[in-house]
Design an enzyme around this catalytic site. Structure first.
Site, PDB file in Angstrom:
ATOM      1  N   TYR A 127      11.790   4.366   0.738  1.00  0.00           N
ATOM      2  CA  TYR A 127      10.679   4.823  -0.114  1.00  0.00           C
ATOM      3  C   TYR A 127       9.736   5.720   0.669  1.00  0.00           C
ATOM      4  O   TYR A 127       8.558   5.421   0.835  1.00  0.00           O
ATOM      5  CB  TYR A 127       9.943   3.624  -0.701  1.00  0.00           C
ATOM      6  CG  TYR A 127      10.870   2.637  -1.369  1.00  0.00           C
ATOM      7  CD1 TYR A 127      11.721   3.040  -2.385  1.00  0.00           C
ATOM      8  CD2 TYR A 127      10.910   1.307  -0.966  1.00  0.00           C
ATOM      9  CE1 TYR A 127      12.585   2.150  -2.994  1.00  0.00           C
ATOM     10  CE2 TYR A 127      11.762   0.398  -1.577  1.00  0.00           C
ATOM     11  CZ  TYR A 127      12.598   0.827  -2.582  1.00  0.00           C
ATOM     12  OH  TYR A 127      13.451  -0.058  -3.184  1.00  0.00           O
ATOM     13  N   HIS A 153       0.784   5.632   0.998  1.00  0.00           N
ATOM     14  CA  HIS A 153       0.134   6.790   1.607  1.00  0.00           C
ATOM     15  C   HIS A 153       0.704   8.036   0.941  1.00  0.00           C
ATOM     16  O   HIS A 153       1.914   8.142   0.723  1.00  0.00           O
ATOM     17  CB  HIS A 153       0.422   6.878   3.113  1.00  0.00           C
ATOM     18  CG  HIS A 153      -0.130   5.755   3.911  1.00  0.00           C
ATOM     19  ND1 HIS A 153      -1.487   5.528   4.037  1.00  0.00           N
ATOM     20  CD2 HIS A 153       0.483   4.792   4.635  1.00  0.00           C
ATOM     21  CE1 HIS A 153      -1.678   4.474   4.805  1.00  0.00           C
ATOM     22  NE2 HIS A 153      -0.502   4.001   5.176  1.00  0.00           N
ATOM     23  N   HIS A 211       0.832  -1.203   0.000  1.00  0.00           N
ATOM     24  CA  HIS A 211       0.000   0.000   0.000  1.00  0.00           C
ATOM     25  C   HIS A 211       0.870   1.258   0.000  1.00  0.00           C
ATOM     26  O   HIS A 211       2.074   1.189   0.222  1.00  0.00           O
ATOM     27  CB  HIS A 211      -0.997   0.011   1.157  1.00  0.00           C
ATOM     28  CG  HIS A 211      -0.397   0.160   2.519  1.00  0.00           C
ATOM     29  ND1 HIS A 211       0.247  -0.850   3.179  1.00  0.00           N
ATOM     30  CD2 HIS A 211      -0.375   1.208   3.369  1.00  0.00           C
ATOM     31  CE1 HIS A 211       0.648  -0.442   4.368  1.00  0.00           C
ATOM     32  NE2 HIS A 211       0.287   0.819   4.507  1.00  0.00           N
TER      33      HIS A 211
END
Length: 191
Positions: free
Chosen positions: A152, A62, A60
Site C-alpha cells: 500500500y 501519509h 495512519h
C-alpha cells in the site's frame, strides 16, 4: 483552544499525515484500504490534485500532493476523503459504537483524529526527502523489512519511473542498508 494555522499556497505541494482515532487499525484489511482508495479517487475526480506519493499503514496515512495552479484548498479534499471513508465503513456496520459526547456535538465519528498534520514543501529538494520518508515508513514501523514488500505504497510507481531501484533500503539479499536520515523532518511529519 490552540490556534492552528495552515499555510495555503495555490498550486503548492503538501505533505499530510492522517491518523485514525485512538490509532485504530482500520487499514489492516485490504477491504478498508480499497474503500480508502475509492474515497480518494472520488475526491480526486471532483476536486483534482496530483498524488506524488502515498503510503497507507494500519492506523495512519501519509500523502504528498500537488494542487492545481490556482487552488489551495487541501483541507476540503481531506475532509471529504474522511467523510467518504467513514460512510463506507458505516455502510458495512464496521464503525465502533462508543462515540464521546464531544464527538457527537461536533457531528464526528470515531474513525479519524479531528485534525490532520500538514507541511508545505517550499523547496524542490524537500520532495525527495518526504518521498523517502513515505516509502520507508512501513519499514520504520516494523511492518516489513524492505520498502518493496509493502503493498500500500507509491514505492513501486517510483521504481517504475526509475527514481528508486527495486532494492532501495532493502535487506533481502543481506546487503548493508543505508537507512535514510529523517532527523530534519521528524517534527513535521505528525507521528
Amino acid at each position: 483552544m490552540p490556534n492552528y494555522r495552515r499555510l495555503y499556497i495555490p498550486g503548492g505541494t503538501f505533505f499530510f499525515t492522517l491518523v485514525t482515532y485512538h490509532r485504530q487499525p482500520h487499514f489492516s484489511s485490504s477491504e478498508n484500504v480499497a474503500k480508502l482508495r475509492q474515497a480518494v479517487a472520488m475526491v480526486k475526480k471532483q476536486m483534482p490534485f496530483e498524488i506524488l506519493g502515498a503510503v497507507i499503514l494500519p492506523d495512519h496515512i501519509h500523502f504528498l500532493w500537488t494542487l492545481p495552479e490556482k487552488d489551495f484548498n487541501y483541507s476540503k479534499r481531506i475532509g471529504r476523503i474522511k467523510v467518504l471513508f467513514t460512510h463506507a465503513l458505516r455502510n458495512q456496520n464496521n464503525l465502533p459504537e462508543n462515540i464521546s459526547n464531544s464527538r457527537k456535538k461536533h457531528r464526528e465519528s470515531n474513525v479519524w483524529q479531528r485534525r490532520f498534520w500538514e507541511h508545505t514543501l517550499q523547496q524542490e529538494e524537500e520532495i525527495e526527502i518526504y518521498l523517502n520518508y513515505i516509502h520507508y515508513n512501513p519499514v520504520k514501523h516494523g511492518l516489513v523489512s524492505c520498502p518493496h514488500l509493502w503493498p500500500y505504497s507509491s514505492f513501486q510507481t517510483w521504481v517504475g519511473k526509475k527514481a528508486y531501484s527495486f532494492d532501495w533500503a532493502c535487506i533481502c539479499h543481506r546487503q548493508k542498508v543505508l537507512i535514510p536520515n529523517f532527523d530534519l523532518i521528524i517534527d513535521k511529519v505528525g507521528e
